[in-house]
Every structure is written in structure tokens, then in C-alpha cells.
Write a protein that holds these residues in place. Structure first.
Motif, PDB file in Angstrom:
ATOM      1  N   MET A  36       5.775  52.373  52.337  1.00 26.28           N
ATOM      2  CA  MET A  36       7.153  52.400  52.048  1.00 26.28           C
ATOM      3  C   MET A  36       7.529  53.681  51.706  1.00 26.28           C
ATOM      4  O   MET A  36       8.900  54.114  52.270  1.00 26.28           O
ATOM      5  CB  MET A  36       7.352  51.324  50.777  1.00 26.28           C
ATOM      6  CG  MET A  36       8.672  51.059  50.501  1.00 26.28           C
ATOM      7  SD  MET A  36       9.512  50.014  51.859  1.00 26.28           S
ATOM      8  CE  MET A  36      10.956  50.418  51.715  1.00 26.28           C
ATOM      9  N   ALA A  37       6.700  54.615  51.301  1.00 31.17           N
ATOM     10  CA  ALA A  37       7.448  55.960  50.999  1.00 31.17           C
ATOM     11  C   ALA A  37       7.281  56.710  52.207  1.00 31.17           C
ATOM     12  O   ALA A  37       8.257  57.288  52.765  1.00 31.17           O
ATOM     13  CB  ALA A  37       6.399  56.649  49.832  1.00 31.17           C
ATOM     14  N   GLU A  38       6.642  56.324  53.307  1.00 32.41           N
ATOM     15  CA  GLU A  38       6.591  56.718  54.609  1.00 32.41           C
ATOM     16  C   GLU A  38       7.735  56.344  55.419  1.00 32.41           C
ATOM     17  O   GLU A  38       8.527  56.951  56.152  1.00 32.41           O
ATOM     18  CB  GLU A  38       5.299  56.655  55.530  1.00 32.41           C
ATOM     19  CG  GLU A  38       4.083  57.410  54.901  1.00 32.41           C
ATOM     20  CD  GLU A  38       2.853  56.898  55.826  1.00 32.41           C
ATOM     21  OE1 GLU A  38       2.822  56.474  56.577  1.00 32.41           O
ATOM     22  OE2 GLU A  38       1.656  57.457  55.014  1.00 32.41           O
ATOM     23  N   LEU A  39       8.101  55.243  55.204  1.00 28.68           N
ATOM     24  CA  LEU A  39       9.475  54.627  55.785  1.00 28.68           C
ATOM     25  C   LEU A  39      10.635  55.407  54.980  1.00 28.68           C
ATOM     26  O   LEU A  39      11.564  55.937  55.848  1.00 28.68           O
ATOM     27  CB  LEU A  39       9.565  53.097  55.558  1.00 28.68           C
ATOM     28  CG  LEU A  39      10.773  52.625  55.897  1.00 28.68           C
ATOM     29  CD1 LEU A  39      11.199  52.538  57.376  1.00 28.68           C
ATOM     30  CD2 LEU A  39      10.897  51.019  55.601  1.00 28.68           C
ATOM     31  N   VAL A  40      10.538  55.775  53.667  1.00 28.63           N
ATOM     32  CA  VAL A  40      11.809  56.142  53.150  1.00 28.63           C
ATOM     33  C   VAL A  40      11.938  57.555  53.754  1.00 28.63           C
ATOM     34  O   VAL A  40      13.048  58.200  53.793  1.00 28.63           O
ATOM     35  CB  VAL A  40      11.593  56.196  51.499  1.00 28.63           C
ATOM     36  CG1 VAL A  40      12.584  57.252  50.905  1.00 28.63           C
ATOM     37  CG2 VAL A  40      11.504  54.945  51.042  1.00 28.63           C
ATOM     38  N   GLU A  41      10.908  58.313  53.789  1.00 24.21           N
ATOM     39  CA  GLU A  41      10.884  59.825  54.275  1.00 24.21           C
ATOM     40  C   GLU A  41      11.783  59.673  55.614  1.00 24.21           C
ATOM     41  O   GLU A  41      12.177  60.870  56.071  1.00 24.21           O
ATOM     42  CB  GLU A  41       9.056  60.190  54.739  1.00 24.21           C
ATOM     43  CG  GLU A  41       9.219  61.522  54.854  1.00 24.21           C
ATOM     44  CD  GLU A  41       7.574  61.986  55.185  1.00 24.21           C
ATOM     45  OE1 GLU A  41       7.485  63.060  54.507  1.00 24.21           O
ATOM     46  OE2 GLU A  41       6.983  61.120  55.476  1.00 24.21           O
ATOM     47  N   HIS A  61       9.435  54.881  64.799  1.00 24.74           N
ATOM     48  CA  HIS A  61       8.591  55.435  63.696  1.00 24.74           C
ATOM     49  C   HIS A  61       8.977  54.307  62.487  1.00 24.74           C
ATOM     50  O   HIS A  61       8.138  53.929  61.708  1.00 24.74           O
ATOM     51  CB  HIS A  61       8.874  56.769  63.349  1.00 24.74           C
ATOM     52  CG  HIS A  61       8.215  57.249  62.242  1.00 24.74           C
ATOM     53  ND1 HIS A  61       8.491  58.439  61.654  1.00 24.74           N
ATOM     54  CD2 HIS A  61       7.073  56.970  61.727  1.00 24.74           C
ATOM     55  CE1 HIS A  61       7.301  58.901  60.801  1.00 24.74           C
ATOM     56  NE2 HIS A  61       6.538  57.595  60.840  1.00 24.74           N
ATOM     57  N   ALA A  62      10.424  54.102  62.497  1.00 25.82           N
ATOM     58  CA  ALA A  62      10.546  52.943  61.364  1.00 25.82           C
ATOM     59  C   ALA A  62      10.059  51.803  61.408  1.00 25.82           C
ATOM     60  O   ALA A  62       9.511  50.905  60.662  1.00 25.82           O
ATOM     61  CB  ALA A  62      12.012  52.984  61.105  1.00 25.82           C
ATOM     62  N   VAL A  69       3.864  48.140  55.986  1.00 21.16           N
ATOM     63  CA  VAL A  69       4.409  47.590  54.814  1.00 21.16           C
ATOM     64  C   VAL A  69       4.122  46.012  54.836  1.00 21.16           C
ATOM     65  O   VAL A  69       3.530  45.457  53.946  1.00 21.16           O
ATOM     66  CB  VAL A  69       5.921  47.986  54.471  1.00 21.16           C
ATOM     67  CG1 VAL A  69       6.288  47.015  53.108  1.00 21.16           C
ATOM     68  CG2 VAL A  69       6.101  49.389  54.313  1.00 21.16           C
ATOM     69  N   VAL A  70       4.686  45.303  55.887  1.00 23.06           N
ATOM     70  CA  VAL A  70       4.529  43.841  55.897  1.00 23.06           C
ATOM     71  C   VAL A  70       2.966  43.518  56.124  1.00 23.06           C
ATOM     72  O   VAL A  70       2.583  42.612  55.565  1.00 23.06           O
ATOM     73  CB  VAL A  70       5.342  43.337  57.311  1.00 23.06           C
ATOM     74  CG1 VAL A  70       4.981  41.683  57.648  1.00 23.06           C
ATOM     75  CG2 VAL A  70       6.687  43.625  56.910  1.00 23.06           C
TER      76      VAL A  70
END
Length: 101
Positions: A36-41, A61-62, A69-70
């Protein structure tokens, strides 16, 4: 999306690589948080408008990070004995009850 089939495929990967010993609920929750942090980045430092207009590369990438995450959450539900379909439906019904007044 067939949750049971996806979970079975993830279990096949886990079992093939002998990862079961590492996939405790604690570790799976932490791994989902890292993804999730990688998505936020991806969105860090973007304006609201820019976050709605990702480039094709950013969008791909998103999508990868959302999938990570899923998949970790699928594994977590499996380890905890939770039915992902049911917990999602229960939460959605709760949100409807709370926010559609």
C-alpha cells in the motif's frame, strides 16, 4: 473475480516456494501495508488533478501495486479463515446503513 480460484493460485505459488512458514497473519498484514505504501508513493507530491491524470506508465504501476495489496489481503483472509466476499459485503452494508441516510 473468483476469490476461491485466486486464493488457490496464490496458495500454489506459496506452496511451490515453501513460503507458508513466512505467511503468518502478522507478516501478511505487514506485507499488504508495504505494498500500500508503494501505491501511495506513486501519488506522492502530485496535485489532486495530476493524481486523476496518471501517465500510462504510472497507471500500469498503480495497477500492479493495487493487485499486490489485494493478493496479500486474499492470503490474509485465507490464513484467518475469513470469507473475503462476506467481509466485504458486510462492510459495504454497514457503510450503506451509516452513510446513505
Amino acid at each position: 473475480m473468483n476469490i476461491a480460484a485466486l486464493t488457490a493460485r496464490m496458495h500454489a505459488i506459496r506452496d511451490h516456494n515453501d513460503w507458508r512458514r513466512y505467511q503468518s497473519p502478522k507478516n501478511l498484514a505487514m506485507a499488504a501495508s508495504v505494498e500500500m505504501a508503494e501505491l501511495v508513493e506513486i501519488f506522492q507530491w502530485l496535485s489532486e488533478e495530476q493524481s486523476r491524470q496518471l501517465s500510462p506508465e504510472q497507471l500500469a504501476h498503480a495497477g500492479q501495486e493495487v493487485a499486490d495489496v489485494v493478493l496479500y489481503l486474499l492470503q490474509l483472509c485465507s490464513e484467518l479463515g475469513l470469507d473475503m466476499n462476506q467481509v466485504v459485503l458486510d462492510k459495504l452494508a454497514d457503510n450503506e446503513r451509516r452513510f446513505l441516510k
